[in-house]
Design a protein around this motif. Sequence first.
Motif, short mmCIF file in Angstrom:
data_model
loop_
_atom_site.label_atom_id
_atom_site.label_comp_id
_atom_site.label_asym_id
_atom_site.label_seq_id
_atom_site.Cartn_x
_atom_site.Cartn_y
_atom_site.Cartn_z
N ALA A 131 91.94 -15.10 -62.82
CA ALA A 131 92.80 -14.17 -63.57
C ALA A 131 92.09 -12.83 -63.77
O ALA A 131 92.72 -11.77 -63.70
N PHE A 132 90.78 -12.89 -64.01
CA PHE A 132 90.03 -11.65 -64.22
C PHE A 132 90.02 -10.79 -62.96
O PHE A 132 90.25 -9.58 -63.02
N PHE A 133 89.76 -11.41 -61.80
CA PHE A 133 89.77 -10.63 -60.55
C PHE A 133 91.17 -10.11 -60.23
O PHE A 133 91.33 -9.02 -59.70
N GLU A 134 92.16 -10.89 -60.60
CA GLU A 134 93.55 -10.43 -60.44
C GLU A 134 93.79 -9.18 -61.28
O GLU A 134 94.46 -8.23 -60.84
N ASP A 135 93.25 -9.16 -62.48
CA ASP A 135 93.40 -8.00 -63.36
C ASP A 135 92.67 -6.77 -62.79
O ASP A 135 93.18 -5.64 -62.88
N ILE A 136 91.50 -6.99 -62.22
CA ILE A 136 90.76 -5.87 -61.62
C ILE A 136 91.57 -5.24 -60.49
O ILE A 136 91.73 -4.02 -60.42
N VAL A 137 92.10 -6.09 -59.60
CA VAL A 137 92.89 -5.58 -58.47
C VAL A 137 94.15 -4.89 -58.99
O VAL A 137 94.53 -3.82 -58.51
N SER A 138 94.80 -5.50 -59.99
CA SER A 138 96.02 -4.91 -60.56
C SER A 138 95.73 -3.54 -61.16
O SER A 138 96.48 -2.58 -60.93
N ALA A 139 94.64 -3.44 -61.91
CA ALA A 139 94.29 -2.17 -62.54
C ALA A 139 94.02 -1.10 -61.49
O ALA A 139 94.47 0.06 -61.63
N MET A 140 93.30 -1.45 -60.44
CA MET A 140 93.01 -0.48 -59.38
C MET A 140 94.28 -0.05 -58.67
O MET A 140 94.49 1.15 -58.42
N MET A 141 95.13 -1.01 -58.34
CA MET A 141 96.37 -0.67 -57.64
C MET A 141 97.27 0.22 -58.50
O MET A 141 97.89 1.16 -57.99
N CYS A 142 97.32 -0.06 -59.79
CA CYS A 142 98.11 0.79 -60.70
C CYS A 142 97.61 2.23 -60.65
O CYS A 142 98.41 3.18 -60.54
N GLU A 143 96.30 2.42 -60.76
CA GLU A 143 95.73 3.76 -60.79
C GLU A 143 95.92 4.48 -59.45
O GLU A 143 96.25 5.67 -59.42
N ILE A 144 95.73 3.76 -58.35
CA ILE A 144 95.83 4.38 -57.03
C ILE A 144 97.29 4.75 -56.73
O ILE A 144 97.57 5.85 -56.23
N LYS A 145 98.19 3.86 -57.02
CA LYS A 145 99.62 4.14 -56.81
C LYS A 145 100.07 5.33 -57.65
O LYS A 145 100.79 6.21 -57.19
N LYS A 146 99.61 5.38 -58.90
CA LYS A 146 99.98 6.47 -59.80
C LYS A 146 99.45 7.80 -59.26
O LYS A 146 100.16 8.82 -59.28
N ALA A 147 98.23 7.81 -58.74
CA ALA A 147 97.65 9.04 -58.17
C ALA A 147 98.43 9.50 -56.95
O ALA A 147 98.69 10.69 -56.76
N ALA A 148 98.81 8.55 -56.09
CA ALA A 148 99.59 8.89 -54.90
C ALA A 148 100.95 9.45 -55.27
O ALA A 148 101.43 10.44 -54.68
N GLU A 149 101.58 8.86 -56.26
CA GLU A 149 102.92 9.30 -56.66
C GLU A 149 102.90 10.67 -57.32
O GLU A 149 103.87 11.43 -57.21
N ARG A 150 101.80 11.02 -57.97
CA ARG A 150 101.68 12.36 -58.52
C ARG A 150 101.74 13.41 -57.41
O ARG A 150 102.33 14.47 -57.57
N ASN A 151 101.12 13.11 -56.28
CA ASN A 151 101.13 14.04 -55.16
C ASN A 151 102.46 14.04 -54.42
O ASN A 151 102.85 15.05 -53.83
N LEU A 152 103.16 12.92 -54.44
CA LEU A 152 104.46 12.83 -53.77
C LEU A 152 105.59 13.37 -54.64
O LEU A 152 106.64 13.78 -54.12
N ASP A 153 105.39 13.29 -55.96
CA ASP A 153 106.47 13.56 -56.91
C ASP A 153 107.64 12.63 -56.64
O ASP A 153 108.81 13.02 -56.68
#
Length: 457
Positions: A131-153
């Motif tokens: 569960a902990f490693f799942e949370d790490i991957v989830s947190a990273m994916m959230c941040e990366i997706k959010k950064a990409a979407e800021r550039n895409l609008d």
Amino acid sequence: MIAGFDYGSSNCAIGVLNTTSPSGIELLPLHGDQRFLPSTLYALSRELICEAVAKQIENPVLRERYMAERANQLRMAAASRREHDIQSGEQTLFVGEAAIENYIDLPEEGYFIKSPKSFLGVSGLRAEHLAFFEDIVSAMMCEIKKAAERNLDDKIRHTVIGRPVNFQGTGGEDSNRQASEILHRAAARAGFESVELLYEPLAAGINFESDLTDNKTVLVVDVGGGTTDCSVVRMGPDHRVKAERKDDFLGHSGSRVGGNDLDINLAYKGLMPVFGLGGQLKSGRPLPTQPYWNAVSVNDIPAQTEFNSMQNIELMEQLRRDAQEPHKLGRLLQLQEHKQNYQLVRSAEQTKIKLSDQAEYDVDLGYINKDLTQRISTELYEQAVERPVSKIVDLMSEALTQAQCQPDLIYVTGGTAKSPVVREAIARKLGDIPVVDGDHFGSVTAGLTQWAEKLYR
């Protein structure tokens, strides 16, 4: 929007279709103008990773289910906030370069992890660790997706994520299933509505294939940070139009060996002598080697647990008292106390890069002791990485044995494939077969993006 997502062991990248780009694919900036984000995470405390995920899940059903599953961890996160006096608006989690900067500034505080993808298929983990490693991957994916979407609008709703042929060398299909499920759940929590996985060497090959004018049998060698994957694939005009490519996939192999292993082996052979490796006790007997190997094995959970155990600390204290050069054991104890393992392996990584075009390099270890340096030569580097490089060559042979044919050409990609040591090993193994270089960092992302467009359009 549709995107390809390379959640890599060394770097992460997201690609989208862009007809104005020469390649038709655009890799999105994820930090400033950087399109490749180091696969690292730093949190002010371990417990706050779970809280960061809960805050970013937009789907109310998924969020409610997640919060129920992580109720205990969320209570611990609240307690951690109170204990460390962390304010509600304060940033608690960082990824990429920001994670590295925070770790180097405050190595003894917070929680830092590099290449979490390397751990996803580890067998024998308890449910709370999974569960902990799942949370790490989830947190990273959230941040990366959010950064990409800021550039895409715009929102990215559908994606294809790359996966190695084998996440682990020993766990087989159980490990692959476990890792794939973690990626799917993490992607859903990050807000992707549709998710498919694609073998990374095949993704790299798809990108390369778009420029082929004749049909070829290609050995794709993808040497990444945490894994190496080799695939023998039929490619060319008659094949790229197919929606299903299973019959073109003639042989494949993969294992958890890559650039991280080169860094770890170089740190062990080249830098650990500064901490006493190879030295002797006053009795004339050699110092034990296991504490040194555990110190640099930053991609091995049991090794790190053992290195940081009270039993090992007591052993190192005893070794310092009995060693002929006790000051070097003092450095090893300092390394453990200040949690500088990752920083040391990062120094080895930087040395590996420098030795690509120079014969020697003086490694700055001033963060251990002022003015401390260690000179590393290309000869020492080649000796240090002989074992992981041999494993990479063996994976090529395995894929060719499965395919029962010789390739027309070899397509190499992945950041570690740029290493002269790796390139020379490939040339020695396969002789005169032409070797073609891909975009060592972007080919997988481009191929994932092309496949995503084919799937979701």
